[in-house]
Design an enzyme around this catalytic site. Sequence first.
Site, PDB file in Angstrom:
ATOM      1  N   HIS A  86       0.830  -1.210   0.000  1.00 27.92           N
ATOM      2  CA  HIS A  86       0.000   0.000   0.000  1.00 27.92           C
ATOM      3  C   HIS A  86       0.868   1.264   0.000  1.00 27.92           C
ATOM      4  CE1 HIS A  86      -2.995  -2.785   2.094  1.00 27.92           C
ATOM      5  NE2 HIS A  86      -3.662  -2.365   1.043  1.00 27.92           N
ATOM      6  N   ASP A 141      -4.349  -8.196  -6.904  1.00 29.89           N
ATOM      7  CA  ASP A 141      -5.773  -8.332  -7.234  1.00 29.89           C
ATOM      8  C   ASP A 141      -5.957  -7.980  -8.718  1.00 29.89           C
ATOM      9  OD1 ASP A 141      -7.067  -8.833  -4.512  1.00 29.89           O
ATOM     10  OD2 ASP A 141      -5.856  -7.065  -4.119  1.00 29.89           O
TER      11      ASP A 141
END
Length: 281
Positions: A37, A152
């Site tokens: 992140h 993802d």
Amino acid sequence: MLIFNKKTDLQHFLESKKSSTTTIGFVPTMGALHLGHLSLLKKSIFQNDITVISIFVNPTQFNNPDDLKKYPRTLDADVEKIKSVSENILIYAPDITDIYNDNATTTHFNFDGLENQMEGKFRPGHFDGVGTVVKKLFEIVKPTNAYFGEKDFQQMQIIKKLVSKNKIPVNVIGCEIFREKNGLAMSSRNERLTNQEKEKASLIYKTLTQAKTLFSSKTAQKVGEYVTKEFKKHPEFELEYFEIADEATLKSCIRKNKNKKYRGFIAVFINKIRLIDTISF
């Protein structure tokens, strides 16, 4: 460091800072932040005038209520990690009513079949939930660029489709997967693993990389048989799926086509904790 809990406050602040040339970078997350992140934040800061990160555990994308309940919520620790990157990042940490008012329901989307592959097969309604919240967040933040991790990959392709079909003026940027030293893809779900489980979970990446090597000389079916056999040797794991799929359509590879780009996708449970990974083949 500014933290906004209300979308109207965030929108008013952004309007006060914007000009015709101001670029806004956006990193949507569900919190429990890790180095992956933070790498998205760094990229956004480098490429934009303003960076916004959202921290919101979205209930509509969980088809398993127990998974939603156990999802790590670590806002205070997340804020400290964001500060370590920059004090100038704007944080949007809403509650459910600020996003959904009193109606936390999903919109049904047609993603041209992307939603029916892999994750879509095993998590009914998941991508409608993802599409619903990402569309709402895009409408709130109105970013120039939005950053998503390639772990993802299916989700990222679906968001690109969402943007295209709804004519949302945002550039979706995919970013490389960050991994632990043993190859395990960094994930918020890793917080729920013991150190021993984390070490054992290196098997996922090792098997993927070996599958990639085998795919150069064997059929997708043979590679799939190898992966299934590998995980059967380790009863602590439950292999949910392994697929070699076309990067563009996400359809399973039946027969290799040299003009197509393929990826290996995998989902595995260890002690009821679900982990996914993907690499380019």
